[in-house]
Design an enzyme around this catalytic site. Structure first.
Site, PDB file in Angstrom:
ATOM      1  N   GLU A 239       0.722  -1.348   0.099  1.00 47.96           N
ATOM      2  CA  GLU A 239       0.079   0.129  -0.016  1.00 47.96           C
ATOM      3  C   GLU A 239       0.873   1.339   0.108  1.00 47.96           C
ATOM      4  OE1 GLU A 239      -2.826  -0.212   3.229  1.00 47.96           O
ATOM      5  OE2 GLU A 239      -3.692  -2.025   2.583  1.00 47.96           O
TER       6      GLU A 239
ATOM      7  N   TYR B 298     -11.065  -3.309   0.917  1.00 53.23           N
ATOM      8  CA  TYR B 298     -11.811  -3.045   2.068  1.00 53.23           C
ATOM      9  C   TYR B 298     -13.494  -2.581   1.888  1.00 53.23           C
ATOM     10  CZ  TYR B 298      -7.861  -4.295   4.689  1.00 53.23           C
ATOM     11  OH  TYR B 298      -6.927  -5.085   5.185  1.00 53.23           O
TER      12      TYR B 298
HETATM   13  O1  IFM Z   1      -4.069  -2.895   9.277  1.00 54.34           O
HETATM   14  C1  IFM Z   1      -3.963  -2.395   7.913  1.00 54.34           C
HETATM   15  C2  IFM Z   1      -2.933  -3.181   7.221  1.00 54.34           C
HETATM   16  O2  IFM Z   1      -1.742  -3.028   7.712  1.00 54.34           O
HETATM   17  C3  IFM Z   1      -2.850  -2.544   5.658  1.00 54.34           C
HETATM   18  N1  IFM Z   1      -3.962  -2.662   4.836  1.00 54.34           N
HETATM   19  C4  IFM Z   1      -5.300  -2.046   5.685  1.00 54.34           C
HETATM   20  C5  IFM Z   1      -5.266  -2.761   7.181  1.00 54.34           C
HETATM   21  C6  IFM Z   1      -6.660  -2.413   7.966  1.00 54.34           C
HETATM   22  O3  IFM Z   1      -6.377  -0.957   8.141  1.00 54.34           O
END
Ligand code: IFM
Length: 482
Positions: free
Chosen positions: A191, A318
């Protein structure tokens, strides 16, 4: 979980996106043989013992130790104590039947100063971990950078210093040489958008800078570092390497030109800022206008170098974003609008399973048939302790079920989806939220470190055992699920 779709228009994903190629629910379509069922975590969020055995501090160690940065005042000093309990955690993974586990490496455990001297004890920890996974029949997917930069490199400018591409390639090569024979898939970055946005534009995440001038530079150097590691891998590696991005379909809150333009900007910034350079060697045309004088002139040779072939893209999905113009929040000038009738998780993220298949199909349409993994998907919800032990989490069960169905639909529509990793194996340190948001399918008692399978873990184990057959429509939904 029934979501009221308040915006039936197609998502604005890199321009109008033709969903006619989406061939429908295909609920009886099975997951392919060999589909990878996994769970994911990251180093700083679970390991604890951040300075043990000669490790150097990371930016996240510093950040959490700065008063006021983490909502709950917590640090990653203990987290899930995975650094010492990794055997227990592998046993849990085995109990669930996981075929793969996505972990990340703490750069400053291996190279305490970020470059140069290797800390053998730090490297040994990861050797033991991946060996333990393989002995348990679990394939490791290893992310090289999941946000915890060595503090020593931050002192040299961190992601703002162009030299970081070389620093990252050096670090990556140490790992490739030590572990490539035991790792199934490598991911360079997790990310990068969140790192540049949270870490350099808004300052809510480490290293806590808030500057529109810094964010594009950090993003660009993240991309250069990714490419440098991929290049290094092509000379020393034998497996597969890719990039993990977080994506969400964007919808305009209304058809007004203000909202439509704001949505396009938001989409360019979050969804295309990283994938366009990697696949198309260019930045989305909206970005220079959005950042104005803060947008640097990047050398064309950088963009050519960034376009390195990747073996897969990891998608962290998400939610979606229904966007509305708001000039007070540059550079996007767009804010999310709550959707009446929708379900929201504890992160205040709208539950929108259809967005997962939209996202996977959009990648196929825009960038071609690159193999994909869903490298994160899951929900922070309030779990309920059951009198006889165990934890009930019907919303998470429903979330997983509906998103897995969406994944299966995307496969049926022709997406080369190779696997799914639930976020997360364990409740953990949710960055600036501390442990107040629980994403785990396994409950962690942060006082005793006791691990307990939640209902969602039992559900996911059944999904794995049946290779997804349990997701068929006619299989009874778990009690209490929406
Ligand atoms: O916890 C995080 C993860 O480290 C990276 N992606 C999103 C998750 C939830 O916020």
């Amino acid at each position: 979980m029934v979501t009221a779709d308040a915006s039936p228009e197609p998502p604005f994903f890199g321009g109008a996106f033709d969903m006619t190629s989406f061939s429908g629910p295909a609920d009886s379509h099975p997951f392919p043989d060999g589909f990878v069922w996994g769970a994911a975590t990251s180093a700083y969020q679970i390991e604890g013992s951040p300075l043990a055995d000669g490790a150097g501090p990371s930016t996240w160690h510093r950040f959490t130790h700065t008063p006021g940065r983490v909502l709950t005042g917590e640090t990653g000093d203990v987290a899930c104590d995975h650094y010492r309990r990794w055997r227990t955690d592998i046993a849990l993974m085995r109990e669930l039947g996981l075929g793969a586990y996505r972990l990340s490496i703490s750069w400053s455990r291996v190279l305490p100063e970020g470059t140069g001297r290797i800390n053998a004890k730090g490297l040994d920890f990861y050797k033991r971990l991946v060996d333990g996974l393989r002995e348990a029949g679990i394939a490791p997917m290893v992310t090289l950078f999941h946000w915890d930069l060595p503090a020593a490199l931050d002192d040299r400018g961190g992601w703002l210093n162009r030299d970081i591409a070389g620093w990252f390639a050096e670090y990556a090569e140490v790992l490739f040489r030590a572990l490539d024979d035991r790792v199934a898939w490598w991911a360079t970055l997790n990310e990068p958008w969140v790192v540049s946005d949270g870490g350099y534009l808004h300052g809510t995440l480490a290293p806590g800078h808030a500057s529109p001038f810094e964010a594009p530079i950090a993003a660009h150097n993240l991309l250069r570092a990714h490419a440098a590691a991929v290049q290094a891998y092509r000379t020393v590696g034998r497996r597969e390497i890719g990039l993990v991005v977080n994506l969400e379909p964007k919808f305009p809150a209304s058809q007004s030109s203000d909202d439509v333009t704001a949505t396009a900007r938001s989409d360019a910034y979050m969804n295309r800022q990283f994938l366009d350079p990697v696949f198309l060697a260019s930045y989305p045309p909206e970005l220079p206008g959005m950042f104005g004088e803060a947008w640097p002139v990047f050398p064309a040779s950088d963009l050519d170098a960034i376009r390195q072939r990747v073996d897969f893209v990891g998608v962290n999905y998400y939610s979606r974003g229904v966007m509305q113009l708001d000039p007070s929040v540059p550079p996007e000038c767009a804010v999310r609008v709550p959707q009446p009738g929708s379900v929201y998780t504890e992160m205040n993220w709208e539950v929108y399973p259809r967005g997962l298949s939209d996202t996977l199909l959009w990648i196929k349409e825009r960038y071609g048939d690159v193999p994909l993994f869903i490298t994160e998907n899951g929900a922070a919800v309030a779990d309920q302790a059951l009198p006889g032990g165990g934890f009930s989490d019907p919303l998470r069960v429903a979330y997983l079920r509906d998103h897995l169905r969406a994944a299966r639909s995307a496969i049926a529509a022709g997406v080369d989806l190779r696997g799914y990793f639930v976020w997360s194996l364990l409740d953990n340190l949710e960055w600036n939220h501390g442990t107040s948001k629980r994403f785990g399918i396994v409950h962690v008692n942060f006082t005793t470190q006791r691990r307990t399978l939640k209902d969602s873990a039992h559900f996911y184990a059944e999904v794995i055992r049946t290779n997804g057959a349990v997701l068929a429509d006619d299989v009874a939904r778990p009690e209490g699920a929406c």
